[in-house]
Design a protein around this motif. Sequence first.
Motif, PDB file in Angstrom:
ATOM      1  N   TRP A  21     -39.568   9.320  -9.674  1.00  0.00           N
ATOM      2  CA  TRP A  21     -39.353   8.714 -10.983  1.00  0.00           C
ATOM      3  C   TRP A  21     -38.381   7.552 -10.921  1.00  0.00           C
ATOM      4  CZ3 TRP A  21     -41.867   8.729 -15.385  1.00  0.00           C
ATOM      5  CH2 TRP A  21     -42.839   9.715 -15.578  1.00  0.00           C
ATOM      6  N   ASN A  22     -37.391   7.627 -10.053  1.00  0.00           N
ATOM      7  CA  ASN A  22     -36.449   6.521  -9.905  1.00  0.00           C
ATOM      8  C   ASN A  22     -37.166   5.242  -9.472  1.00  0.00           C
ATOM      9  OD1 ASN A  22     -33.783   7.867 -10.356  1.00  0.00           O
ATOM     10  ND2 ASN A  22     -34.481   9.104  -8.651  1.00  0.00           N
ATOM     11  N   GLU A  23     -38.129   5.390  -8.570  1.00  0.00           N
ATOM     12  CA  GLU A  23     -38.878   4.225  -8.108  1.00  0.00           C
ATOM     13  C   GLU A  23     -39.790   3.679  -9.200  1.00  0.00           C
ATOM     14  OE1 GLU A  23     -40.345   4.834  -3.811  1.00  0.00           O
ATOM     15  OE2 GLU A  23     -39.623   6.820  -4.432  1.00  0.00           O
ATOM     16  N   PHE A  24     -40.450   4.582  -9.944  1.00  0.00           N
ATOM     17  CA  PHE A  24     -41.335   4.143 -11.020  1.00  0.00           C
ATOM     18  C   PHE A  24     -40.547   3.399 -12.096  1.00  0.00           C
ATOM     19  CE2 PHE A  24     -43.743   8.107  -9.674  1.00  0.00           C
ATOM     20  CZ  PHE A  24     -44.664   7.399  -8.920  1.00  0.00           C
ATOM     21  N   ILE A  25     -39.379   3.916 -12.418  1.00  0.00           N
ATOM     22  CA  ILE A  25     -38.547   3.287 -13.444  1.00  0.00           C
ATOM     23  C   ILE A  25     -38.123   1.892 -13.012  1.00  0.00           C
ATOM     24  CG2 ILE A  25     -36.264   3.403 -14.540  1.00  0.00           C
ATOM     25  CD1 ILE A  25     -36.653   6.454 -14.675  1.00  0.00           C
ATOM     26  N   LEU A  26     -37.754   1.744 -11.748  1.00  0.00           N
ATOM     27  CA  LEU A  26     -37.342   0.426 -11.254  1.00  0.00           C
ATOM     28  C   LEU A  26     -38.486  -0.572 -11.343  1.00  0.00           C
ATOM     29  CD1 LEU A  26     -37.093  -1.701  -8.648  1.00  0.00           C
ATOM     30  CD2 LEU A  26     -35.163  -1.324 -10.173  1.00  0.00           C
ATOM     31  N   ILE A  27     -39.682  -0.153 -10.942  1.00  0.00           N
ATOM     32  CA  ILE A  27     -40.845  -1.039 -11.028  1.00  0.00           C
ATOM     33  C   ILE A  27     -41.084  -1.462 -12.473  1.00  0.00           C
ATOM     34  CG2 ILE A  27     -43.364  -1.139 -10.785  1.00  0.00           C
ATOM     35  CD1 ILE A  27     -43.037   0.671  -8.312  1.00  0.00           C
ATOM     36  N   VAL A  60     -38.987  16.004 -22.278  1.00  0.00           N
ATOM     37  CA  VAL A  60     -40.129  15.741 -21.405  1.00  0.00           C
ATOM     38  C   VAL A  60     -39.993  16.515 -20.099  1.00  0.00           C
ATOM     39  CG1 VAL A  60     -39.042  13.697 -20.391  1.00  0.00           C
ATOM     40  CG2 VAL A  60     -41.512  13.923 -20.310  1.00  0.00           C
ATOM     41  N   ASP A  61     -41.104  17.087 -19.641  1.00  0.00           N
ATOM     42  CA  ASP A  61     -41.146  17.796 -18.353  1.00  0.00           C
ATOM     43  C   ASP A  61     -41.765  16.843 -17.329  1.00  0.00           C
ATOM     44  OD1 ASP A  61     -41.388  19.435 -16.202  1.00  0.00           O
ATOM     45  OD2 ASP A  61     -42.539  20.996 -17.202  1.00  0.00           O
ATOM     46  N   LYS A  97     -33.520   7.999 -21.450  1.00  0.00           N
ATOM     47  CA  LYS A  97     -34.535   8.572 -22.333  1.00  0.00           C
ATOM     48  C   LYS A  97     -35.299   9.705 -21.647  1.00  0.00           C
ATOM     49  CE  LYS A  97     -35.258   4.347 -25.019  1.00  0.00           C
ATOM     50  NZ  LYS A  97     -36.142   3.174 -25.251  1.00  0.00           N
ATOM     51  N   LEU A  98     -35.456   9.599 -20.329  1.00  0.00           N
ATOM     52  CA  LEU A  98     -36.223  10.601 -19.597  1.00  0.00           C
ATOM     53  C   LEU A  98     -35.347  11.706 -19.010  1.00  0.00           C
ATOM     54  CD1 LEU A  98     -38.866   8.394 -17.741  1.00  0.00           C
ATOM     55  CD2 LEU A  98     -39.005   9.496 -19.983  1.00  0.00           C
ATOM     56  N   GLY A  99     -34.071  11.682 -19.324  1.00  0.00           N
ATOM     57  CA  GLY A  99     -33.181  12.743 -18.870  1.00  0.00           C
ATOM     58  C   GLY A  99     -32.786  12.633 -17.412  1.00  0.00           C
ATOM     59  N   LEU A 100     -32.862  11.435 -16.855  1.00  0.00           N
ATOM     60  CA  LEU A 100     -32.462  11.212 -15.468  1.00  0.00           C
ATOM     61  C   LEU A 100     -31.070  10.562 -15.434  1.00  0.00           C
ATOM     62  CD1 LEU A 100     -35.882   9.930 -14.099  1.00  0.00           C
ATOM     63  CD2 LEU A 100     -34.899  12.208 -13.875  1.00  0.00           C
ATOM     64  N   ASN A 101     -30.588  10.285 -14.245  1.00  0.00           N
ATOM     65  CA  ASN A 101     -29.238   9.746 -14.079  1.00  0.00           C
ATOM     66  C   ASN A 101     -29.200   8.263 -14.440  1.00  0.00           C
ATOM     67  OD1 ASN A 101     -26.808   8.669 -13.040  1.00  0.00           O
ATOM     68  ND2 ASN A 101     -26.694  10.241 -11.461  1.00  0.00           N
ATOM     69  N   PRO A 102     -28.631   7.896 -15.591  1.00  0.00           N
ATOM     70  CA  PRO A 102     -28.648   6.491 -16.001  1.00  0.00           C
ATOM     71  C   PRO A 102     -27.780   5.591 -15.126  1.00  0.00           C
ATOM     72  CG  PRO A 102     -27.343   7.803 -17.529  1.00  0.00           C
ATOM     73  CD  PRO A 102     -28.017   8.765 -16.616  1.00  0.00           C
ATOM     74  N   GLU A 103     -26.671   6.132 -14.619  1.00  0.00           N
ATOM     75  CA  GLU A 103     -25.803   5.312 -13.762  1.00  0.00           C
ATOM     76  C   GLU A 103     -26.512   4.934 -12.467  1.00  0.00           C
ATOM     77  OE1 GLU A 103     -24.743   8.115 -15.287  1.00  0.00           O
ATOM     78  OE2 GLU A 103     -23.495   7.096 -16.783  1.00  0.00           O
ATOM     79  N   GLU A 114     -44.403   4.746 -20.354  1.00  0.00           N
ATOM     80  CA  GLU A 114     -44.294   4.669 -21.811  1.00  0.00           C
ATOM     81  C   GLU A 114     -44.799   5.941 -22.476  1.00  0.00           C
ATOM     82  OE1 GLU A 114     -46.072   0.969 -23.021  1.00  0.00           O
ATOM     83  OE2 GLU A 114     -44.381  -0.195 -22.206  1.00  0.00           O
ATOM     84  N   SER A 115     -45.773   6.607 -21.858  1.00  0.00           N
ATOM     85  CA  SER A 115     -46.222   7.895 -22.361  1.00  0.00           C
ATOM     86  C   SER A 115     -45.112   8.925 -22.249  1.00  0.00           C
ATOM     87  CB  SER A 115     -47.460   8.354 -21.580  1.00  0.00           C
ATOM     88  OG  SER A 115     -47.851   9.653 -21.957  1.00  0.00           O
ATOM     89  N   ALA A 116     -44.404   8.922 -21.137  1.00  0.00           N
ATOM     90  CA  ALA A 116     -43.305   9.864 -20.936  1.00  0.00           C
ATOM     91  C   ALA A 116     -42.167   9.587 -21.910  1.00  0.00           C
ATOM     92  CB  ALA A 116     -42.805   9.786 -19.502  1.00  0.00           C
ATOM     93  N   ILE A 117     -41.893   8.300 -22.169  1.00  0.00           N
ATOM     94  CA  ILE A 117     -40.848   7.950 -23.135  1.00  0.00           C
ATOM     95  C   ILE A 117     -41.213   8.455 -24.522  1.00  0.00           C
ATOM     96  CG2 ILE A 117     -39.738   6.029 -24.332  1.00  0.00           C
ATOM     97  CD1 ILE A 117     -39.902   4.436 -21.720  1.00  0.00           C
ATOM     98  N   GLN A 118     -42.473   8.254 -24.893  1.00  0.00           N
ATOM     99  CA  GLN A 118     -42.928   8.719 -26.200  1.00  0.00           C
ATOM    100  C   GLN A 118     -42.828  10.233 -26.311  1.00  0.00           C
ATOM    101  OE1 GLN A 118     -43.706   6.786 -28.861  1.00  0.00           O
ATOM    102  NE2 GLN A 118     -43.792   8.724 -29.984  1.00  0.00           N
ATOM    103  N   GLU A 119     -43.188  10.915 -25.247  1.00  0.00           N
ATOM    104  CA  GLU A 119     -43.097  12.373 -25.229  1.00  0.00           C
ATOM    105  C   GLU A 119     -41.652  12.827 -25.371  1.00  0.00           C
ATOM    106  OE1 GLU A 119     -44.044  16.065 -22.159  1.00  0.00           O
ATOM    107  OE2 GLU A 119     -45.101  14.151 -21.911  1.00  0.00           O
ATOM    108  N   SER A 120     -40.746  12.065 -24.766  1.00  0.00           N
ATOM    109  CA  SER A 120     -39.336  12.435 -24.820  1.00  0.00           C
ATOM    110  C   SER A 120     -38.766  12.305 -26.226  1.00  0.00           C
ATOM    111  CB  SER A 120     -38.529  11.572 -23.852  1.00  0.00           C
ATOM    112  OG  SER A 120     -38.376  10.241 -24.344  1.00  0.00           O
ATOM    113  N   LEU A 121     -39.381  11.470 -27.050  1.00  0.00           N
ATOM    114  CA  LEU A 121     -38.920  11.309 -28.427  1.00  0.00           C
ATOM    115  C   LEU A 121     -39.270  12.524 -29.277  1.00  0.00           C
ATOM    116  CD1 LEU A 121     -39.926   7.580 -29.063  1.00  0.00           C
ATOM    117  CD2 LEU A 121     -37.671   8.472 -28.466  1.00  0.00           C
TER     118      LEU A 121
END
Length: 226
Positions: A149-155, A218-219, A47-53, A207-214
């Motif tokens: 961002w990878n660390e934040f997503i994992l948390i 998102v930058d 959703k945030l345009g990062l590497n899902p794998e 969650e704010s970034a996810i909403q923005e991405s919709l």
Amino acid sequence: MILITADKAYQLVQNLAYDNKDNFNKFEPFFDHSHMTAGIARDVAEKLGLNPEEAHIAGMLHDVGKCFTADKKTRTFHEIVGARYIAERGLSWGISDSQEQCYKLAQIARSHFIVYEQFQLAKEGEPSHQPWLPGLEDTNTELLLPNTWNEFILIYADMMRNMGLKEVSLEYRLADIEERDRKTCNPRLLAIEKAKPRLLQIKEDIESAIQESLNKKVDLSKHPLL
């Protein structure tokens, strides 16, 4: 750069757990949590345009330190221990053919959950955490706080973990941990209370970034987390 597949990562987690069975009462909760965390991390990264794998593999491997911790009951500092194993053995385990990638995945594992607060308590001499500090004293405290961002997503994914194989809110998960720790007099509660504002802020910003991405692309460079 080659990254281990999701299926092989799951098999690696299973093998490590089976090889260190004394660290587990039951395998299934460990496997289920690793699998669900990986799925949530993948979805958020996409959703945030990062590497899902990469996010998926990080989620799958984030708790491998529980296979090796000296503290077999509450797995204190499993984040640090797991990061060291991923960094040192990632190539031989087949996680990647790139040492740089192994270091990156190690850092994602290193900074999750409440490890920063627990490590600080141990360094301050808190008796319930200090016994698990030997051998880890040289840990760079700055690396225990997430900075990518990878660390934040994992948390975020870790704290949205399954309860009965259901995804729950971070607030609910924290409340559950606090309630159980109070009932069992788990000293982890001290760290949870210190970490709670930080974790809730991560949840709010993710969650704010996810909403923005919709609404638009998102930058992430302009997001308050960085």
